[in-house]
Design a protein around this motif. Structure first.
Motif: not given
Length: 367
Positions: A114, A117, A141-142, A144-145, A148-149, A357-358, A360
């Motif tokens: 994290r 973030y 999707d990416a 959005r991640r 959100a981070a 991970s961010l 995906g």
């Protein structure tokens, strides 16, 4: 002091000069600093005075002198010199720099995946809208991640029913359902943010059959949205020419070094220990820049920025690895240098894993 810290310090000097009416020019969003080239002066240099000279109606050297006066005595800066037409050259305080590097590495290790973030977008609600097409869905999707981070509340809308095959690419239909349930599509204060990347030209099923989920996602996200996404077999080749392989291999190698260090009795440097930065200047600069890269990728809805950053981190990690091997060789006994290099390797692996991970994309421990 890290390059990001120095950039912020110079930016504060510009703001102060404008505030004090010594400089009449718009304050830039950021100030770029770079390592001085061979034969140059000091540790870092900036061309900000040349950038501001035109708008200020002054010679670049005059602007540089105004800024130098306001940078004198800044924490972490041992000296400021003007060269050429108006370049600012900075010599950093060695003790302050060592402390900054130490704190950076331990901050990455403490925050884990994290790291980077933040809350820059806290309180913001974003509604992403995309076409019923695989690249648009993966990009949404990416993004959005990433949003959100940075603390944003994000909903995703699709022009049509989400494709069930998208789930095999890590795009969950559940996310659409949950987000749609939170608020109506016409919620006030949430103007739609359309995402319109160049279509992939293939269906989800075709991409999965040819590339698998990780390579397909990387291929769809690596190119800027306005460019065509190369989706050829090079994405699954285990060669240096494949950027995805290099990034994942760098992560796996970093993890392996930490495991091997433990086997050899090399403990990772703790928070109170300095970090040996031999061969690691570029790597440290990139680790330091990671939070800013994540914030910019979120703000500009550009996951390709993160992908390119991870490629740079992987390259810098390999350079560091080759310049100063983290582990003792032969009968060599573990030293403080090995402890700090192991900490650096762990930090690099952590940033690579978090970034993948961010996007995906999985980050295997073994390749």
């Amino acid at each position: 002091m890290t390059p990001v810290d120095l950039s912020t310090t110079v930016l504060h000097a510009v703001r102060r000069a404008v505030r004090e009416d010594a400089l009449h020019a718009p304050v830039p969003a950021r100030v770029r600093v770079e390592r001085t080239r061979p034969g140059g002066r000091g540790d870092y240099a900036s061309a900000v005075a040349l950038q501001l000279a035109g708008p200020a109606g002054l010679a670049a050297r005059e602007v540089a002198e105004i800024l130098r006066d306001r940078l004198a005595g800044a924490p972490g800066v041992a000296g400021v010199e003007i060269t050429g037409p108006g370049f600012l050259n900075f010599t950093l305080d060695a003790a302050t720099g060592a402390a900054a590097h130490r704190d950076l590495v331990h901050r990455v290790r403490e925050q884990g995946e994290r790291y980077g973030y933040g809350d820059a977008l806290a309180g913001q609600r974003v509604r992403l809208v995309h076409a019923r097409e695989v690249r648009a869905a993966v990009t949404a999707d990416a993004v959005r991640r990433l949003l959100a981070a940075q603390g944003a509340a994000v909903r995703v809308s699709c022009a049509g029913e989400p494709d069930a095959d998208w789930a095999r690419l890590g795009v969950s239909a559940e996310a659409y359902e949950r987000e749609h349930a939170e608020a109506p599509a016409d919620a006030p204060g949430e103007p739609p943010a359309p995402l319109r990347p160049v279509p992939a030209g293939d269906t989800t099923a075709v991409l999965l059959a040819r590339l698998g989920p990780d390579a397909a996602r990387w291929g769809l996200l690596r190119a800027a949205g306005h460019d065509r996404a190369p989706l050829g077999p090079e994405l699954i080749a285990q060669t240096e020419a494949n950027a995805l392989f290099r990034v994942r291999y760098a992560h796996a190698r970093a993890r392996a070094l930490v495991r091997e260090a433990g086997r050899l009795g090399v403990t990772v440097a703790g928070p109170g220990e300095d970090i040996d930065t031999a061969g690691a200047d570029t790597l440290l600069t990139l680790l330091d820049a990671h939070p800013a890269v994540l914030a910019a990728a979120a703000l500009h809805r550009a996951p390709d920025r993160l992908a390119r950053h991870l490629e740079a981190v992987a390259a810098a990690f390999f350079d560091f690895h080759d310049a100063a091997h983290p582990l003792p060789a032969g009968d060599e006994k573990p030293s403080a240098a090995h402890r700090s290099r192991t900490a650096l390797a762990e930090a690099a692996g952590t940033v690579l894993a978090g970034g993948l991970s961010l996007l995906g994309v999985s980050a295997p421990e073994h390749l």
